[in-house]
Design a protein around this motif. Structure first.
Motif, short mmCIF file in Angstrom:
data_model
loop_
_atom_site.label_atom_id
_atom_site.label_comp_id
_atom_site.label_asym_id
_atom_site.label_seq_id
_atom_site.Cartn_x
_atom_site.Cartn_y
_atom_site.Cartn_z
N TYR A 35 0.85 -1.18 0.00
CA TYR A 35 0.00 0.00 0.00
C TYR A 35 0.88 1.23 0.00
O TYR A 35 1.97 1.23 0.57
CB TYR A 35 -0.89 0.05 1.25
CG TYR A 35 -2.20 -0.70 1.12
CD1 TYR A 35 -2.23 -2.08 1.26
CD2 TYR A 35 -3.37 -0.03 0.86
CE1 TYR A 35 -3.43 -2.77 1.14
CE2 TYR A 35 -4.58 -0.71 0.73
CZ TYR A 35 -4.60 -2.08 0.88
OH TYR A 35 -5.78 -2.75 0.76
N GLN A 37 0.78 5.31 1.07
CA GLN A 37 0.07 6.41 1.72
C GLN A 37 0.59 7.70 1.12
O GLN A 37 1.74 8.08 1.35
CB GLN A 37 0.24 6.40 3.22
CG GLN A 37 -0.63 7.45 3.92
CD GLN A 37 -0.53 7.41 5.42
OE1 GLN A 37 0.49 7.03 5.99
NE2 GLN A 37 -1.60 7.79 6.10
N LYS A 40 -1.98 13.10 0.67
CA LYS A 40 -3.33 13.37 1.21
C LYS A 40 -3.74 12.34 2.24
O LYS A 40 -4.88 12.34 2.69
CB LYS A 40 -4.34 13.41 0.07
CG LYS A 40 -4.14 14.56 -0.88
CD LYS A 40 -5.23 14.61 -1.94
CE LYS A 40 -5.00 15.79 -2.87
NZ LYS A 40 -6.00 15.82 -3.97
N LYS A 41 -2.84 11.46 2.60
CA LYS A 41 -3.02 10.47 3.67
C LYS A 41 -3.88 9.28 3.28
O LYS A 41 -4.14 8.43 4.12
CB LYS A 41 -3.57 11.11 4.96
CG LYS A 41 -2.71 12.25 5.47
CD LYS A 41 -1.30 11.79 5.77
CE LYS A 41 -0.44 12.93 6.31
NZ LYS A 41 0.97 12.53 6.41
N PHE A 42 -4.32 9.20 2.02
CA PHE A 42 -5.06 8.01 1.62
C PHE A 42 -4.12 6.82 1.53
O PHE A 42 -2.99 6.94 1.06
CB PHE A 42 -5.71 8.21 0.25
CG PHE A 42 -6.93 9.08 0.27
CD1 PHE A 42 -6.86 10.38 -0.19
CD2 PHE A 42 -8.13 8.60 0.73
CE1 PHE A 42 -7.98 11.19 -0.18
CE2 PHE A 42 -9.25 9.40 0.75
CZ PHE A 42 -9.18 10.70 0.29
N LEU A 43 -4.60 5.66 1.99
CA LEU A 43 -3.87 4.41 1.84
C LEU A 43 -4.42 3.72 0.59
O LEU A 43 -5.58 3.32 0.57
CB LEU A 43 -4.08 3.50 3.05
CG LEU A 43 -3.18 3.69 4.24
CD1 LEU A 43 -3.78 3.03 5.47
CD2 LEU A 43 -1.80 3.08 3.96
N GLN B 2 -12.84 8.36 -4.86
CA GLN B 2 -12.61 7.82 -3.54
C GLN B 2 -13.88 7.15 -3.05
O GLN B 2 -14.90 7.82 -2.83
CB GLN B 2 -12.16 8.95 -2.60
CG GLN B 2 -11.53 8.49 -1.33
CD GLN B 2 -10.33 7.58 -1.54
OE1 GLN B 2 -9.61 7.70 -2.54
NE2 GLN B 2 -10.12 6.65 -0.63
N PHE B 89 -8.56 4.94 10.76
CA PHE B 89 -8.90 4.73 9.36
C PHE B 89 -10.13 3.84 9.25
O PHE B 89 -10.20 2.79 9.89
CB PHE B 89 -7.75 4.05 8.60
CG PHE B 89 -6.57 4.94 8.34
CD1 PHE B 89 -5.49 4.96 9.19
CD2 PHE B 89 -6.55 5.77 7.22
CE1 PHE B 89 -4.39 5.77 8.95
CE2 PHE B 89 -5.46 6.59 6.97
CZ PHE B 89 -4.38 6.59 7.84
N PHE B 106 -9.38 2.13 1.78
CA PHE B 106 -9.29 2.94 2.99
C PHE B 106 -9.78 4.36 2.78
O PHE B 106 -9.65 4.92 1.69
CB PHE B 106 -7.82 3.01 3.45
CG PHE B 106 -7.33 1.76 4.11
CD1 PHE B 106 -6.87 0.70 3.34
CD2 PHE B 106 -7.31 1.63 5.49
CE1 PHE B 106 -6.41 -0.47 3.94
CE2 PHE B 106 -6.84 0.47 6.09
CZ PHE B 106 -6.41 -0.58 5.32
N GLY B 107 -10.29 4.95 3.84
CA GLY B 107 -10.51 6.38 3.90
C GLY B 107 -9.21 7.07 4.23
O GLY B 107 -8.15 6.43 4.38
N GLN B 108 -9.26 8.41 4.36
CA GLN B 108 -8.03 9.16 4.55
C GLN B 108 -7.69 9.39 6.02
O GLN B 108 -6.69 10.00 6.34
CB GLN B 108 -8.09 10.51 3.82
CG GLN B 108 -9.14 11.49 4.34
CD GLN B 108 -10.47 11.34 3.66
OE1 GLN B 108 -11.04 10.24 3.62
NE2 GLN B 108 -10.99 12.42 3.14
#
Lengths: 118, 116
Positions: A35, A37, A40-43, B2, B89, B106-108
């Motif tokens: 994964y 990251q 924008k911190k999205f995984l 998203q 998360f 996943f969300g942010q």
């Protein structure tokens, strides 16, 4: 006795270089993942291997190549590094059989590799 | 595009009170929803999950609620403790093909801070 271990934890390198990140799991899981990251911190999932076979390959540049020598290891090799590759990369593993039976505990993650391309 | 969103980047709660973290999703194919907790310089760790056929799952101080019609889930932590301060998360899983691989989206994340 770390369950999912990644090395190195930090990696600073210049543009254009080639680098590898290693991942090992000792949980006996049959599926491993990479994964990313982003800023924008999205995984976001990049790759998934089940018993050494590539089963998920998201839209990732060809410069990224996963390699699974056995089902306990999934390494990530990156060619011609670019500034936009800077991110935290997480390795994870799961037992797909458990997920199918409903014992869903998701994935076990490593602690991440912070890659900085300068 | 998203498929899992956490619209609150941060949340601050007094110790002992209830923390409520929210998550919205768009894909009706998701069959499980999970919450992960992440401390700095560590990977996400599993906290609690819920099947799409249920509307509530409880584990100690943590309860997850699922509202399928609204495509919304929430995590309740009560009472909140200082050690709960972390990034949370929301994640959702589905299997695009019947015999294919499970995918976890996943969300942010939401940064939860518990104040003494």
């Amino acid at each position: 006795d770390t369950a999912v271990s990644q090395t190195p934890k930090y990696l600073v390198t210049q543009m254009g270089n080639d680098k590898s990140i290693k991942c090992e799991q000792n949980l006996g899981h049959d599926t491993m993942y990479w994964y990313k990251q982003d800023s924008k911190k999205f995984l976001k999932i990049m790759f998934s291997y089940n018993n050494k076979e590539l089963i998920i390959n998201e839209t990732v540049p060809n410069r990224f190549s996963p390699k699974s020598p056995d089902k306990a290891h999934l390494n990530l090799h990156i060619n011609s590094l670019e500034l936009g590759d800077s991110a935290v990369y997480f390795c994870a593993s799961s037992q797909d059989r458990l997920i199918r039976t409903g014992l869903h505990r998701g994935y076990t993650f490593g602690s991440g590799t912070r890659l900085t391309v300068v | 595009d998203q498929q899992v969103k956490q619209n609150s980047p941060s949340l601050s709660v007094q110790e002992g009170r209830i923390s409520i973290l929210n998550c919205d999703y768009t894909n009706s194919m998701f069959d499980y929803f999970l919450w992960y907790k992440k401390y700095p310089a560590e990977g996400p760790t599993f906290l609690i999950s819920i099947s799409s056929i249920k509307d509530k799952n409880e584990d100690g101080r943590f309860t997850v609620f699922l509202n399928k019609s609204a495509k919304h889930l929430s995590l309740h932590i009560v009472p909140s403790q200082p050690g709960d301060s972390a990034v949370y998360f929301c994640a959702a899983s589905f299997r695009p093909r019947l015999q294919g691989a499970q995918k976890l989206v996943f969300g942010q994340g939401t940064r939860l801070t518990i104040n003494p």
